[in-house]
Write an enzyme that holds these catalytic residues in place. Sequence first.
Site, mmCIF file in Angstrom:
data_model
loop_
_atom_site.group_PDB
_atom_site.id
_atom_site.type_symbol
_atom_site.label_atom_id
_atom_site.label_comp_id
_atom_site.label_asym_id
_atom_site.label_seq_id
_atom_site.Cartn_x
_atom_site.Cartn_y
_atom_site.Cartn_z
ATOM 1 N N LYS A 90 -7.528 6.500 -19.642
ATOM 2 C CA LYS A 90 -7.912 7.010 -20.984
ATOM 3 C C LYS A 90 -6.732 6.907 -21.833
ATOM 4 C CE LYS A 90 -12.018 7.975 -18.860
ATOM 5 N NZ LYS A 90 -12.048 9.126 -18.147
ATOM 6 N N ASP A 134 -6.418 19.364 -15.253
ATOM 7 C CA ASP A 134 -6.499 17.878 -15.575
ATOM 8 C C ASP A 134 -6.038 17.870 -17.127
ATOM 9 O OD1 ASP A 134 -7.826 15.652 -16.623
ATOM 10 O OD2 ASP A 134 -9.641 15.779 -15.413
ATOM 11 N N TYR A 149 -14.789 17.683 -15.745
ATOM 12 C CA TYR A 149 -15.267 16.274 -15.718
ATOM 13 C C TYR A 149 -16.239 15.962 -14.583
ATOM 14 C CZ TYR A 149 -15.418 11.127 -15.140
ATOM 15 O OH TYR A 149 -15.924 9.998 -15.218
ATOM 16 N N ARG A 171 0.690 -1.334 -0.016
ATOM 17 C CA ARG A 171 -0.025 -0.083 -0.126
ATOM 18 C C ARG A 171 0.877 1.339 0.105
ATOM 19 N NH1 ARG A 171 -1.912 1.786 4.430
ATOM 20 N NH2 ARG A 171 -2.282 0.007 5.467
HETATM 21 C C1 LIG Z 1 -12.556 9.875 -17.016
HETATM 22 C C2 LIG Z 1 -11.926 11.034 -16.391
HETATM 23 C C3 LIG Z 1 -11.996 11.374 -15.323
HETATM 24 C C4 LIG Z 1 -12.147 10.398 -14.117
HETATM 25 O O1 LIG Z 1 -11.259 9.274 -14.167
HETATM 26 P P1 LIG Z 1 -11.656 7.812 -13.649
HETATM 27 O O2 LIG Z 1 -10.406 7.334 -14.044
HETATM 28 O O3 LIG Z 1 -12.910 7.507 -14.447
HETATM 29 O O4 LIG Z 1 -12.187 7.730 -12.236
HETATM 30 C C5 LIG Z 1 -11.409 12.604 -14.925
HETATM 31 N N1 LIG Z 1 -11.303 13.748 -15.718
HETATM 32 C C6 LIG Z 1 -11.488 13.405 -17.114
HETATM 33 C C7 LIG Z 1 -10.977 14.378 -18.129
HETATM 34 C C8 LIG Z 1 -11.908 12.229 -17.518
HETATM 35 O O5 LIG Z 1 -11.975 11.767 -18.680
#
Ligand SMILES: *Cc1c(COP(=O)(O)O)cnc(C)c1O
Length: 378
Positions: free
Chosen positions: A202, A177, A105, A53
Amino acid sequence: METRTSVHIETVSVHAGREPDAATAALSPPIHLSTTFAREADGGYPRGFSYTRAGNPNRHALETCLAALEGGAEAMVFSSGTAAAMTVLQALNPGDHVICTQDAYHGVLRLLREVMAPWQLGTSFVDASNPDEVRAAITPATRLIWVETPSNPLLKITDLAAIAAIAREAKVLTVCDNTFATPVLQKPFDFGMDFVMHSTTKYLGGHSDVLGGAIIARQKNALSERVRFLQASGGAVPSPFDCWLLLRGAATLPLRVRAQTANALAIARHLAAHQAVANVLYPGLESHRGHALARRQMQGFGAMLSFTLQGGEAAALHAAARVKLFTRATSLGGVESLIEHRASMEGPDTRTPRNLLRVSVGVEHADDLIADLDQALA
Ligand SMILES: *Cc1c(COP(=O)(O)O)cnc(C)c1O
């Protein structure tokens, strides 16, 4: 520019965090499933790992790679992008104030409204593509400015240098982000942002088969130390296999993102001339409000685009129902192209237009993708 290295990102993606295994010379890193690590006779842990962890060799390799890709001092990875975002917010204190772009998001907005507000974290939601709105929202309690560019799903472009300048003046930290752009197309640290966040689910993973998130810090500071502490103490960490998959995905990130971006531009241009389409939201089109800024700030316009239909929501749902090559699915950044009626995914409090379809462009041939959209829109 202090963080930019002279080695190119294609090389960094293949080599950062990867060396032949010290014990076996294996090129592909072994997956270290062990939850615990032996102590020396003196009680020490000379290799730095004690309990998984707190740290794991696969996680360490991934963090090394992500820090190098963004040009940051350190990366901290999590079991999802949302867990990464949550950890940054939890690293603040009750009574602190956050300024967040209103089309961030939707899961991040939900965390701020439904989890952190009851915890007494104040938030102002603004349109960060207008820096004046950000400046006007600063209060003496403001600790953090959260932006996302290009934004989801409207593909708005926020001026990172302008936001960083406002933040510096107010002694406030900034997070970008960078999930949509990836470090291949946008390096937020070059514009003075303090933290980069990714949903590695992603483009970093790139194959729609692993969930993950990351926070990368330009410099170590009190907030990054708190995030590191919460990573181990909160325990929202990725498994060794997740880390292995993400490191494997990162190696081809520049190749995939460039191919996907070229496809997206071709599709955006085609849709912009289509009679069934009302508006194409893609920063690579000259008609896009953020086009000039995106040209300055990005090395390419990305592989996400949205478009609205002349025929309203019914036409959007009809087109989404008829695609054959695109898959109707949420998420993005994988090798396969996806299409999504975003408003129904985001739920009743969405601000997304109901006639909007969001597309994540994959690595298939652009002509085949265009032909599929044409037959779906016919
Ligand atoms: C998918 C996404 C998130 C969240 O991420 P998860 O891995 O689904 O928890 C945050 N910001 C953006 C721009 C995203 O596309």
